[in-house]
Design an enzyme around this catalytic site. Structure first.
Site, PDB file in Angstrom:
ATOM      1  N   LYS A 250     -28.527   3.263   5.564  1.00  0.00           N
ATOM      2  CA  LYS A 250     -29.857   3.770   5.883  1.00  0.00           C
ATOM      3  C   LYS A 250     -29.801   4.640   7.134  1.00  0.00           C
ATOM      4  CE  LYS A 250     -34.619   2.133   6.419  1.00  0.00           C
ATOM      5  NZ  LYS A 250     -35.493   0.936   6.488  1.00  0.00           N
ATOM      6  N   HIS A 314     -33.029  -9.183  -0.154  1.00  0.00           N
ATOM      7  CA  HIS A 314     -33.082  -8.808   1.262  1.00  0.00           C
ATOM      8  C   HIS A 314     -33.240 -10.030   2.165  1.00  0.00           C
ATOM      9  CE1 HIS A 314     -33.111  -5.301   3.862  1.00  0.00           C
ATOM     10  NE2 HIS A 314     -34.009  -5.892   4.629  1.00  0.00           N
TER      11      HIS A 314
END
Length: 369
Positions: A250, A314
């Protein structure tokens, strides 16, 4: 403890979550306090608008008050194209295509390109193909009130839409819309969801398939995001140093995380059995394993582990960070391992660390009762 049963339902073309329970005045008063809760006089049921985060919000709100039975609640795919909005006219469609090409040239991630493109498309369709040179800030305010809030979308979705629309108008000239004064919704403070070590062990021990088990082990042992996991290649493993290189994560950043020896041993067994060619975890027809298939593997593992929470992959990353903190790992190292740009992002784990909370002594202990 009293119980609420959550089920999927529809109000016209809008997906909702119905809240069912035997009549109880006190319970009804509690349900009414949940933001966005409505009473349907025809169906005689309480309901809230369906969003992907709604179950998590409800679990947080009703925690300690009532027990939620969401076994009958299924995930609903909400289409990005809504039939009540008109199609885009060609000139505006061309503008969005140019915007999409510009984002790709700037190396925005594929998910960001799609999110921003859809946000601008829905905004322009909501305005019934109004010329972009005639759009003003009050149009965005009306869109927020009559579209986002009316449909019960989350604050994070609202932020994504604002970001996409702002970026779109930054590249336009001779317009009334002033992107410099675009308001932003108040940021929600949401604590990360964390599993206990026992719960993690049950999830990782659930799959009988070696490949499935190893994928879940990587998620937890290295604190990986789903996209990072399926993008792993054997060339990213530095066995002699006990490290894993996470490429272009990311924010287009590389980072290095530690690889435990126990994980390397499992990886050797896996390689001998599956012999993947390029990616560590490949699909049946080659290429990287799909995120959708990974989510299904994880869902089955959670169910088999007997964990009745809306757990997502997650959560393993959040649990990894929290468990590191509880073991005494310096917060700066955790920040590097997770790839956070700001230490403030990492500091949120101090709010859910069991070790930190247990050090706080309640004033009740000082009372002689």
């Amino acid at each position: 403890m009293k119980k609420l049963v959550l089920k999927n339902d529809w109000m016209g073309k809008k997906p909702v979550i119905s809240i069912e329970f035997p009549y109880d005045f006190q319970l009804k008063e509690v349900v009414k306090q949940f933001p966005g809760c409505n009473w349907d006089t025809r169906k005689k049921v309480w309901w809230v608008a369906y969003t992907e985060n709604k179950l998590s919000e409800m679990l947080q709100f009703f925690k300690g008050k009532v027990w939620l039975d969401y076994s009958g609640l299924k995930r609903v795919e909400i289409p990005t194209i809504f039939p009540e909005l008109p199609d885009l006219v060609d000139p505006l469609d061309d503008e969005i295509r140019k915007f999409e090409d510009w984002m790709r040239n700037k190396r925005y991630s594929g998910s960001t390109v799609k999110t921003y493109r859809d946000a601008v498309s829905i905004f322009l369709r909501f305005l019934e193909n109004k010329s972009i040179r005639e759009i003003e800030n009050q149009d965005l305010e009306r869109f927020n009130k009559e579209y986002i809030l009316a449909r019960g979308y989350s604050g994070s979705y609202q932020n994504q839409v604002v970001n996409g629309i702002k970026l779109f108008f930054q590249n336009r000239r001779g317009i009334k819309f002033n992107h410099e004064i675009v308001y932003r919704p108040k940021k929600e403070k949401v604590l990360p969801n964390v599993l206990s070590k026992e719960e993690v062990a049950r999830i990782l021990g659930s799959p009988t398939n070696l490949k499935h088990r190893l994928m879940l082990m990587f998620l937890y042992a290295c604190g990986l995001r789903r996209a990072e996991l399926i993008g792993l290649k054997f060339e990213h493993i530095q066995r002699e140093r006990g490290l894993l290189l996470v490429k272009q994560a990311k924010g287009k950043q590389d980072r290095v995380v530690t690889l435990p020896e126990s994980l390397l041993k499992e990886l050797e067994k896996y390689y001998k059995s599956y012999k993947p060619k390029e990616y560590i975890f490949e699909g049946q027809k080659g290429g990287p394993y799909s995120e959708k298939s990974l989510a299904e593997v994880f869902k089955k593992a959670v169910q088999k582990a007997g964990i009745n929470k809306p757990v997502t992959p997650h959560w393993l990353r959040h649990s990894y960070a929290t468990h590191l903190l509880e073991r005494g790992t310096d917060l700066r190292y955790i920040q590097e391992l997770l790839g956070h740009k700001s230490s403030k992002t990492t500091e949120i784990y101090t709010h859910v660390s069991q070790k930190s909370l247990q050090q706080v002594k309640s004033p009740l202990e000082d009372l002689n009762l």
